[in-house]
Scaffold this motif. Structure first.
Motif, PDB file in Angstrom:
ATOM      1  N   ARG A 114       0.835  -1.199   0.000  1.00 34.61           N
ATOM      2  CA  ARG A 114       0.000   0.000   0.000  1.00 34.61           C
ATOM      3  C   ARG A 114       0.868   1.247   0.000  1.00 34.61           C
ATOM      4  O   ARG A 114       1.936   1.273   0.608  1.00 34.61           O
ATOM      5  N   GLY A 115       0.388   2.252  -0.715  1.00 29.84           N
ATOM      6  CA  GLY A 115       1.062   3.534  -0.751  1.00 29.84           C
ATOM      7  C   GLY A 115       0.257   4.576  -0.008  1.00 29.84           C
ATOM      8  O   GLY A 115      -0.882   4.331   0.407  1.00 29.84           O
ATOM      9  N   ASN A 116       0.826   5.756   0.134  1.00 31.80           N
ATOM     10  CA  ASN A 116       0.111   6.823   0.847  1.00 31.80           C
ATOM     11  C   ASN A 116      -1.179   7.218   0.124  1.00 31.80           C
ATOM     12  O   ASN A 116      -2.198   7.511   0.764  1.00 31.80           O
ATOM     13  N   HIS A 117      -1.181   7.188  -1.213  1.00 31.64           N
ATOM     14  CA  HIS A 117      -2.402   7.560  -1.931  1.00 31.64           C
ATOM     15  C   HIS A 117      -3.466   6.471  -1.861  1.00 31.64           C
ATOM     16  O   HIS A 117      -4.669   6.768  -1.916  1.00 31.64           O
ATOM     17  N   ASP A 118      -3.051   5.221  -1.719  1.00 27.85           N
ATOM     18  CA  ASP A 118      -4.022   4.163  -1.480  1.00 27.85           C
ATOM     19  C   ASP A 118      -4.719   4.399  -0.144  1.00 27.85           C
ATOM     20  O   ASP A 118      -5.930   4.211  -0.012  1.00 27.85           O
ATOM     21  N   GLU A 119      -3.941   4.825   0.844  1.00 25.88           N
ATOM     22  CA  GLU A 119      -4.533   5.115   2.156  1.00 25.88           C
ATOM     23  C   GLU A 119      -5.447   6.339   2.097  1.00 25.88           C
ATOM     24  O   GLU A 119      -6.482   6.389   2.760  1.00 25.88           O
ATOM     25  N   VAL A 120      -5.089   7.322   1.287  1.00 30.34           N
ATOM     26  CA  VAL A 120      -5.930   8.521   1.144  1.00 30.34           C
ATOM     27  C   VAL A 120      -7.325   8.133   0.654  1.00 30.34           C
ATOM     28  O   VAL A 120      -8.339   8.579   1.193  1.00 30.34           O
ATOM     29  N   VAL A 121      -7.379   7.282  -0.382  1.00 23.36           N
ATOM     30  CA  VAL A 121      -8.688   6.931  -0.934  1.00 23.36           C
ATOM     31  C   VAL A 121      -9.461   6.016  -0.001  1.00 23.36           C
ATOM     32  O   VAL A 121     -10.700   6.098   0.079  1.00 23.36           O
ATOM     33  N   LEU A 122      -8.754   5.148   0.728  1.00 25.40           N
ATOM     34  CA  LEU A 122      -9.439   4.283   1.686  1.00 25.40           C
ATOM     35  C   LEU A 122     -10.018   5.093   2.843  1.00 25.40           C
ATOM     36  O   LEU A 122     -11.108   4.797   3.345  1.00 25.40           O
ATOM     37  N   ARG A 123      -9.303   6.129   3.253  1.00 26.43           N
ATOM     38  CA  ARG A 123      -9.841   7.023   4.286  1.00 26.43           C
ATOM     39  C   ARG A 123     -11.094   7.729   3.770  1.00 26.43           C
ATOM     40  O   ARG A 123     -12.074   7.878   4.508  1.00 26.43           O
ATOM     41  N   GLU A 124     -11.067   8.145   2.506  1.00 31.58           N
ATOM     42  CA  GLU A 124     -12.238   8.796   1.919  1.00 31.58           C
ATOM     43  C   GLU A 124     -13.441   7.842   1.922  1.00 31.58           C
ATOM     44  O   GLU A 124     -14.562   8.248   2.241  1.00 31.58           O
ATOM     45  N   TRP A 125     -13.193   6.589   1.572  1.00 29.12           N
ATOM     46  CA  TRP A 125     -14.274   5.604   1.569  1.00 29.12           C
ATOM     47  C   TRP A 125     -14.808   5.377   2.982  1.00 29.12           C
ATOM     48  O   TRP A 125     -16.025   5.302   3.190  1.00 29.12           O
ATOM     49  N   GLN A 126     -13.910   5.279   3.933  1.00 29.37           N
ATOM     50  CA  GLN A 126     -14.328   5.058   5.320  1.00 29.37           C
ATOM     51  C   GLN A 126     -15.181   6.229   5.820  1.00 29.37           C
ATOM     52  O   GLN A 126     -16.207   6.029   6.491  1.00 29.37           O
TER      53      GLN A 126
END
Length: 316
Positions: A114-126
């Protein structure tokens, strides 16, 4: 400072969990750098049976550049059944076809950290799941299936491949720190390190400074690390580390390292079909330099050449 705060918070959390092991308090749930619940598998290890005698293909930051990824997979012959494919993270965000990239990567059975941008979008989904309005640039998330999202939430921070003496991580590793003890924030953000002589240790940093060095330049192995994240420095090659983020989403290239079980490694690149996101000033300067170099050195006289931003540039 951020790392110290994170360390202090984790220490408090660990202490409270010791005294209240059955508590469901949200503070006691370990979180990722972007506040996501941590997956049970933070560091994945690939066995000899899993990789067998397949060629290893490691691919740089895709950022939703689906068309370029399709072309690169074809150039690397990934779908011939003899490739073990791993991505360095940042599969999505910023680019034109994010959902299609996730579905394609899953369909070929590839692995990814996982990269930082993958985490950004997962946070948006959450946050969307918690009742917040989704920002327009993330609407593509609704195209993903539950299986797609579960796969993304389960991405590890590192993938180690002992049979090939290889580690894949998004941003980097701080030298002399065991993988299990690496700060998760650094795994998706670190670019440089500075040496702390008092404690004889390297300290990670997300940005460069006059006293810092690229972490990869002081990484001494023994495993070779493939990483992304640092598009400004483009393709990086050190004794025990290779950087594969060549800024495809900014109009650069999408890059893969192809490592056979026996024989020499090759680097394969596909030029971006468009500029999908306006690059930062430094990156734009590099792209302009690429164009100037191409004009000045465009010849075919058989002299020794090397690659620079996807171009063949004479060495002599």
């Amino acid at each position: 400072m951020a790392a110290l705060v994170s360390c202090a918070v984790n220490l408090v959390r660990t202490s409270l969990k010791y005294f209240f092991p059955q508590s469901n308090n949200s503070f006691l749930i370990e979180r990722s750098p972007y506040g996501l619940p941590l997956s049970a598998r933070r560091h994945q290890i690939i066995t000899k049976d899993e990789i067998a005698n397949k060629r290893l293909v490691v691919i740089g930051d895709v950022h939703g550049c689906y068309d370029e990824l399709v072309e690169l997979l074809d150039k690397c012959h990934v779908q011939d059944g003899n490739s073990f494919t791993v991505f360095v993270g940042d599969l999505v965000n910023k680019g034109p076809k994010n959902a299609a990239v996730v579905k394609l990567v899953r369909s070929i059975g590839a692995y990814s950290v996982r990269g930082n941008h993958d985490e950004v979008v997962l946070r948006e989904w959450q946050q969307y799941q918690n009742g917040f309005q989704m920002r327009r640039e993330f609407n593509w998330l609704t195209e993903l299936s539950k299986e797609d999202l579960d796969w993304m939430f389960g991405l590890p921070y590192t993938i180690s491949i002992p049979p090939r003496k290889t580690i894949v991580v998004h941003a980097g590793l701080v030298p002399n720190v065991p993988i299990e003890e690496q700060d998760l924030d650094y795994l998706i953000h670190v670019r440089d390190v500075t040496y702390d002589a008092n404690n004889t240790a390297w300290i990670g940093s997300k940005k460069s400074s006059p006293n810092s060095k690229p972490w990869a330049s002081v990484w001494t192995g023994p495993d070779h690390v493939y990483f992304g994240h640092d598009a400004v420095r483009m393709f990086q090659e050190y004794d025990f580390a290779t950087g594969l983020d060549t800024g495809c989403v900014y109009g650069g290239s999408l890059t893969a390292a192809v490592i056979p079980e026996v024989g020499e490694r090759s680097v394969v690149q596909v030029k971006a079909h468009a500029v999908y996101r306006k690059p930062v000033t430094t990156f734009l300067s590099l792209l302009n330099l690429q164009a100037e170099v191409h004009l000045l050195l465009n010849h075919n006289d058989g002299s020794p050449q090397t690659q620079f931003l996807g171009l063949q540039i004479p060495c002599s």
